[in-house]
Write an enzyme that holds these catalytic residues in place. Structure first.
Site, PDB file in Angstrom:
ATOM      1  N   HIS A  61       0.855  -1.194   0.000  1.00  0.00           N
ATOM      2  CA  HIS A  61       0.000   0.000   0.000  1.00  0.00           C
ATOM      3  C   HIS A  61       0.895   1.250   0.000  1.00  0.00           C
ATOM      4  O   HIS A  61       1.932   1.263   0.675  1.00  0.00           O
ATOM      5  CB  HIS A  61      -0.868  -0.030   1.262  1.00  0.00           C
ATOM      6  CG  HIS A  61      -2.070   0.841   1.217  1.00  0.00           C
ATOM      7  ND1 HIS A  61      -1.997   2.200   1.080  1.00  0.00           N
ATOM      8  CD2 HIS A  61      -3.383   0.545   1.316  1.00  0.00           C
ATOM      9  CE1 HIS A  61      -3.208   2.710   1.109  1.00  0.00           C
ATOM     10  NE2 HIS A  61      -4.074   1.736   1.231  1.00  0.00           N
ATOM     11  N   GLY A 105       0.242  -5.043   1.735  1.00  0.00           N
ATOM     12  CA  GLY A 105      -0.906  -5.268   0.853  1.00  0.00           C
ATOM     13  C   GLY A 105      -0.514  -5.952  -0.446  1.00  0.00           C
ATOM     14  O   GLY A 105      -1.323  -6.625  -1.068  1.00  0.00           O
ATOM     15  N   TYR A 135      -5.251  -4.540  10.123  1.00  0.00           N
ATOM     16  CA  TYR A 135      -5.642  -5.186   8.858  1.00  0.00           C
ATOM     17  C   TYR A 135      -7.140  -5.491   8.910  1.00  0.00           C
ATOM     18  O   TYR A 135      -7.791  -5.374   9.934  1.00  0.00           O
ATOM     19  CB  TYR A 135      -4.799  -6.443   8.602  1.00  0.00           C
ATOM     20  CG  TYR A 135      -4.436  -6.554   7.131  1.00  0.00           C
ATOM     21  CD1 TYR A 135      -3.594  -5.593   6.552  1.00  0.00           C
ATOM     22  CD2 TYR A 135      -4.952  -7.528   6.320  1.00  0.00           C
ATOM     23  CE1 TYR A 135      -3.266  -5.652   5.207  1.00  0.00           C
ATOM     24  CE2 TYR A 135      -4.623  -7.608   4.964  1.00  0.00           C
ATOM     25  CZ  TYR A 135      -3.790  -6.656   4.410  1.00  0.00           C
ATOM     26  OH  TYR A 135      -3.472  -6.690   3.072  1.00  0.00           O
TER      27      TYR A 135
HETATM   28  C1  LCV Z   1       5.010   4.599  -0.429  1.00  0.00           C
HETATM   29  C2  LCV Z   1       7.160   3.803  -0.571  1.00  0.00           C
HETATM   30  C3  LCV Z   1       6.771   2.568  -0.005  1.00  0.00           C
HETATM   31  C4  LCV Z   1       5.394   2.406   0.329  1.00  0.00           C
HETATM   32  N1  LCV Z   1       4.546   3.448   0.110  1.00  0.00           N
HETATM   33  O1  LCV Z   1      14.104   1.719  -0.954  1.00  0.00           O
HETATM   34  O2  LCV Z   1      -0.122  -4.366   5.092  1.00  0.00           O
HETATM   35  S1  LCV Z   1      -0.263  -3.070   5.732  1.00  0.00           S
HETATM   36  O3  LCV Z   1      -1.407  -3.022   6.632  1.00  0.00           O
HETATM   37  O4  LCV Z   1       0.951  -2.655   6.359  1.00  0.00           O
HETATM   38  C5  LCV Z   1      -0.571  -1.935   4.436  1.00  0.00           C
HETATM   39  C6  LCV Z   1      -1.075  -0.637   4.996  1.00  0.00           C
HETATM   40  C7  LCV Z   1       0.681  -1.777   3.608  1.00  0.00           C
HETATM   41  O5  LCV Z   1       0.848  -2.452   2.619  1.00  0.00           O
HETATM   42  O6  LCV Z   1       1.551  -0.837   4.067  1.00  0.00           O
HETATM   43  C8  LCV Z   1       2.835  -0.737   3.330  1.00  0.00           C
HETATM   44  C9  LCV Z   1       3.719  -1.871   3.844  1.00  0.00           C
HETATM   45  N2  LCV Z   1       5.032  -1.769   3.149  1.00  0.00           N
HETATM   46  C10 LCV Z   1       6.174  -1.776   3.839  1.00  0.00           C
HETATM   47  O7  LCV Z   1       6.235  -1.814   5.064  1.00  0.00           O
HETATM   48  C11 LCV Z   1       7.450  -1.641   2.990  1.00  0.00           C
HETATM   49  C12 LCV Z   1       7.987  -0.232   3.144  1.00  0.00           C
HETATM   50  N3  LCV Z   1       9.167  -0.045   2.298  1.00  0.00           N
HETATM   51  C13 LCV Z   1      10.374  -0.581   2.640  1.00  0.00           C
HETATM   52  O8  LCV Z   1      10.538  -1.304   3.656  1.00  0.00           O
HETATM   53  C14 LCV Z   1      11.502  -0.271   1.692  1.00  0.00           C
HETATM   54  O9  LCV Z   1      11.124   0.839   0.904  1.00  0.00           O
HETATM   55  C15 LCV Z   1      11.779  -1.465   0.748  1.00  0.00           C
HETATM   56  C16 LCV Z   1      12.396  -2.632   1.577  1.00  0.00           C
HETATM   57  C17 LCV Z   1      10.483  -1.918   0.047  1.00  0.00           C
HETATM   58  C18 LCV Z   1      12.778  -0.984  -0.330  1.00  0.00           C
HETATM   59  O10 LCV Z   1      13.907  -0.435   0.335  1.00  0.00           O
HETATM   60  P1  LCV Z   1      14.937   0.427  -0.514  1.00  0.00           P
HETATM   61  O11 LCV Z   1      16.020   0.815   0.417  1.00  0.00           O
HETATM   62  O12 LCV Z   1      15.244  -0.267  -1.777  1.00  0.00           O
HETATM   63  P2  LCV Z   1      13.667   2.960  -0.034  1.00  0.00           P
HETATM   64  O13 LCV Z   1      13.191   2.509   1.278  1.00  0.00           O
HETATM   65  O14 LCV Z   1      14.737   3.987  -0.086  1.00  0.00           O
HETATM   66  O15 LCV Z   1      12.386   3.480  -0.841  1.00  0.00           O
HETATM   67  C19 LCV Z   1      12.552   4.051  -2.120  1.00  0.00           C
HETATM   68  C20 LCV Z   1      11.410   5.007  -2.297  1.00  0.00           C
HETATM   69  O16 LCV Z   1      10.167   4.268  -2.327  1.00  0.00           O
HETATM   70  C21 LCV Z   1       9.310   4.768  -1.324  1.00  0.00           C
HETATM   71  C22 LCV Z   1      10.214   5.363  -0.253  1.00  0.00           C
HETATM   72  O17 LCV Z   1       9.489   6.304   0.516  1.00  0.00           O
HETATM   73  C23 LCV Z   1      11.288   5.987  -1.117  1.00  0.00           C
HETATM   74  O18 LCV Z   1      10.779   7.194  -1.634  1.00  0.00           O
HETATM   75  P3  LCV Z   1      11.643   8.561  -1.487  1.00  0.00           P
HETATM   76  O19 LCV Z   1      12.913   8.291  -2.254  1.00  0.00           O
HETATM   77  O20 LCV Z   1      10.756   9.615  -2.071  1.00  0.00           O
HETATM   78  O21 LCV Z   1      11.886   8.722   0.012  1.00  0.00           O
HETATM   79  N4  LCV Z   1       8.484   3.703  -0.776  1.00  0.00           N
HETATM   80  C24 LCV Z   1       8.902   2.490  -0.384  1.00  0.00           C
HETATM   81  N5  LCV Z   1       7.874   1.780   0.105  1.00  0.00           N
HETATM   82  N6  LCV Z   1       4.900   1.273   0.838  1.00  0.00           N
HETATM   83  N7  LCV Z   1       6.304   4.813  -0.792  1.00  0.00           N
END
Ligand code: LCV
Length: 256
Positions: A61, A105, A135
């Site tokens: 999400h 999600g 959730y």
């Molecule tokens: C918006 C993002 C996101 C993102 N949204 O790259 O299941 S529930 O209930 O939780 C539901 C509500 C849900 O699905 O929630 C989201 C759950 N997702 C996560 O917890 C994953 C969050 N993301 C991460 O842990 C990391 O981004 C990963 C491991 C996916 C990738 O890591 P990496 O180091 O390669 P960054 O973290 O630097 O992210 C790169 C860009 O993508 C955005 C993040 O904010 C960043 O943007 P900026 O460069 O503008 O800061 N991004 C990542 N995930 N879910 N945006």
């Protein structure tokens, strides 16, 4: 996002690496439009994938689109809920072809697909507990149907990724295939299905969808769950989870 067609097989490729294929409203609208178009073309299988070599299949999400407190973050009209229903109601099998990590999600999206074929580097993490998100019931049922109660609880409570090899061993995914062979394997699987009777397959998919959802729940039980979920999305922890994500720091949950 890219759309391709191979005979009676449609392929949707997530390709928004800047935001790690986060399921924003815009991306979900495009996905749903592509599925509708494939439905109009009466395609017999759809493959949902990320660009070859992706380290992140989808980050789940779009956290920036999660509402502040006071509103259900995963209500009926949430884009993620729409996407899950569209996949489940699509009249032909949807194959999730997975490389890289799958989060939140997006994990449910993959498990809502009819078949899952993953590369060895694929991982699956359910993240509500990491964000402080309550959730929703149908999402929990998708997880339960993809695994069993023990695994569903481990994934939900730890929010830790499950590796493809373990997911296959647990029957959560259909196959683990070397990344270099993944696309050919999935297209061959899709062609096998496309060569069979589409009406027969469509009705079996719908029967299994209805049977999978046939879990009795009393109106009181549902209302109790909704009341508990409201306590969560009205909590400081919910606000902290989202704030911590945006500030790129670990959250500190206080249980209030
Ligand atoms: C918006 C993002 C996101 C993102 N949204 O790259 O299941 S529930 O209930 O939780 C539901 C509500 C849900 O699905 O929630 C989201 C759950 N997702 C996560 O917890 C994953 C969050 N993301 C991460 O842990 C990391 O981004 C990963 C491991 C996916 C990738 O890591 P990496 O180091 O390669 P960054 O973290 O630097 O992210 C790169 C860009 O993508 C955005 C993040 O904010 C960043 O943007 P900026 O460069 O503008 O800061 N991004 C990542 N995930 N879910 N945006």
């Amino acid at each position: 996002m890219r759309i391709d067609r191979h005979d009676a097989v449609g392929v949707i490729t997530l390709d928004h690496p800047q935001q790690r294929n986060a399921l924003s409203r815009r991306l979900v609208d495009d996905l749903i439009a592509a599925l509708a178009d494939f439905g109009r073309q009466r395609l017999r299988v759809v493959v949902l994938r990320a660009a070859a070599g992706s380290k992140v299949w989808s980050a789940g999400h779009d956290v920036h689109e999660l509402p502040d407190t006071g509103r259900d973050p995963l209500g009926w009209d949430d884009p993620l809920r729409y996407l899950i229903r569209e996949i489940e109601n699509f009249p032909a099998p949807v194959i999730a072809m997975v490389e890289g990590s799958v989060w939140g999600g997006a994990c449910e999206t993959v498990f809502a697909c009819d078949l899952v074929v993953a590369a060895p580097n694929a991982t699956f993490a359910l993240t509500p507990a990491r964000l402080g998100v309550p959730y929703n019931v149908s999402g929990m049922l998708t997880l339960l149907n993809a695994s069993n109660m023990r695994i569903a609880k481990e994934m939900a409570f730890t929010a830790k990724p499950v590796a493809a090899e373990r997911a296959e061993r647990l029957g959560m995914i259909n196959h683990v295939v070397a990344a270099g062979e993944l696309e050919a394997f999935c297209l061959a699987l899709a062609q096998d299905i496309a060569a069979n009777a589409p009406l027969s397959i469509s009705v079996m998919k719908e029967q299994l969808r209805i049977l999978a959802g046939a879990h009795p729940m009393s109106p009181q039980g549902f209302e109790r769950i909704q009341g508990l979920r409201r306590l969560v999305y009205d909590s400081d922890d919910y606000r902290e989870g989202i704030r911590a994500f945006k500030e790129k720091r670990p959250p500190v949950f206080r249980g209030e």
